[in-house]
Design an enzyme around this catalytic site. Structure first.
Site, PDB file in Angstrom:
ATOM      1  N   LYS A 154     -10.249 -10.336 -24.990  1.00 23.35           N
ATOM      2  CA  LYS A 154      -9.967 -11.753 -24.701  1.00 23.35           C
ATOM      3  C   LYS A 154     -10.498 -12.124 -23.316  1.00 23.35           C
ATOM      4  CE  LYS A 154      -5.998 -11.822 -27.767  1.00 23.35           C
ATOM      5  NZ  LYS A 154      -4.568 -11.579 -27.924  1.00 23.35           N
ATOM      6  N   GLN A 209       1.310 -11.192 -25.192  1.00 23.63           N
ATOM      7  CA  GLN A 209       0.614 -10.282 -26.105  1.00 23.63           C
ATOM      8  C   GLN A 209       1.628  -9.520 -26.959  1.00 23.63           C
ATOM      9  OE1 GLN A 209      -2.844 -10.033 -26.366  1.00 23.63           O
ATOM     10  NE2 GLN A 209      -2.495  -8.680 -28.088  1.00 23.63           N
ATOM     11  N   ASP A 211      -0.983 -19.559 -28.850  1.00 19.69           N
ATOM     12  CA  ASP A 211      -0.835 -18.674 -30.015  1.00 19.69           C
ATOM     13  C   ASP A 211      -0.080 -19.395 -31.135  1.00 19.69           C
ATOM     14  OD1 ASP A 211      -2.117 -16.266 -30.115  1.00 19.69           O
ATOM     15  OD2 ASP A 211      -0.547 -15.139 -29.068  1.00 19.69           O
TER      16      ASP A 211
END
Ligand code: NAP
Length: 269
Positions: A47, A91, A114
């Site tokens: 990322k 994460q 997300d």
């Protein structure tokens, strides 16, 4: 035909770079990592690399697993209040002792790139669609960019996590697919999967989907990514299936690059 997520990523990145160049500030994404999951380390570095390549700032905060919930809440609260920060992700997976939902809820929904806060999930379910979870958005883009018709298609998804299976099911339902979601308790899996026009597997069980699970002419999307003997493998037995179906995604190089692209498309959004 093999659908290359890598190629689509390169193509769509060019548009994203142009959009970023027109912004008055470089968008900043914050990644919060808790604990030391090995796979997370790889995904975070991918990322960061991709973000930098398209002109985004990516800040990585790595916390040890003995950190308290109050500390995490305060840290995310500070990121929410910082106008320069446009996106925040935690994460996943988190170490087991943490309440994942409680931590995700700390993120301001407008910065939840997300798409996993209850506000964004609610929007997804009602069809309003705020931030679409990155993997679901990635699979959608992959289908659209490959010219695959979603409306009216029977989509069978194997896997029912909020992160992938459920959110993807909702995304496809919102686009008028008929959606069936399978899971570990599903009986006669192959009977259901072989009825699909679009079959998507997201279980993390290498080789779960074999030739007996598919029919000729199907579209097969493999979300599964499992580290095995130093390489990444999908859920789908690619060698036996690829001759039978019309479209298939490889692992690596299929859904993975699309998820990363979609994350940054959400940041820019
Ligand atoms: P997860 O939370 O562990 O969910 C796995 C799902 O698979 C569960 O719903 C489970 O059913 C189902 N399942 C397990 N064994 C099964 C079986 N034998 N038959 C049918 N269903 C079965 O995993 P996740 O977070 O959704 O991730 C799934 C996979 O996608 C993993 O390999 C992950 O690494 C990968 N992934 C890839 C990307 C990418 O960008 N490529 C992004 C996210 C995730 P139950 O609910 O009944 O337990």
């Amino acid at each position: 035909m093999i659908i290359s997520g890598k190629e689509i990523q390169v193509r769509r990145s060019k548009k994203l770079i142009q959009k970023i160049e027109k912004l008055s500030h470089k968008p900043v994404l914050v990644i919060v990592q808790i604990g030391n999951n090995k796979e997370s380390k790889v995904y975070i570095s991918q990322k960061i690399k991709f973000g930098h390549s398209i002109g985004c700032e990516v800040e990585h905060y790595h916390l040890e697993s003995d950190v308290t919930f109050d500390f995490i809440k305060k840290l995310i609260g500070d990121f929410n209040a910082d106008d320069d920060i446009r996106g925040i992700i935690v994460q996943l997976p988190l170490p087991k002792k943490f309440d994942q939902s409680a931590i995700i809820e700390c993120i301001d929904p407008s910065k939840d790139v997300d798409g996993l806060t209850s506000t964004n999930i609610h929007k997804l379910v009602t069809g309003e669609e705020g931030m679409i979870p990155a993997t679901a958005r990635g699979v959608l883009t992959l289908l659209e960019e490959s010219g695959i018709k979603i409306s009216g298609a029977h989509a069978v998804i194997v896997g029912r996590s909020v992160l992938v299976g459920r959110s993807l099911g909702q995304v496809l339902l919102n686009r008028d697919a008929t959606v069936t979601i399978c899971h570990s308790k599903t009986k006669n899996l192959e009977k259901i999967t072989s009825q699909a026009d679009i079959l998507i597997s997201a279980t993390g069980i290498p080789g779960l989907i074999t030739a007996k699970h598919v029919k000729r002419g199907q579209i097969v999307i493999d979300v599964g990514t499992t580290a095995m003997d130093g390489r990444l493998v999908g859920d789908v037995d690619f060698a036996s299936i690829s001759k039978k179906v019309a479209y298939i995604t490889p692992v690596p190089g299929g859904v993975g690059p699309m998820t990363i692209l979609s994350l940054f498309e959400n940041v820019v959004k």
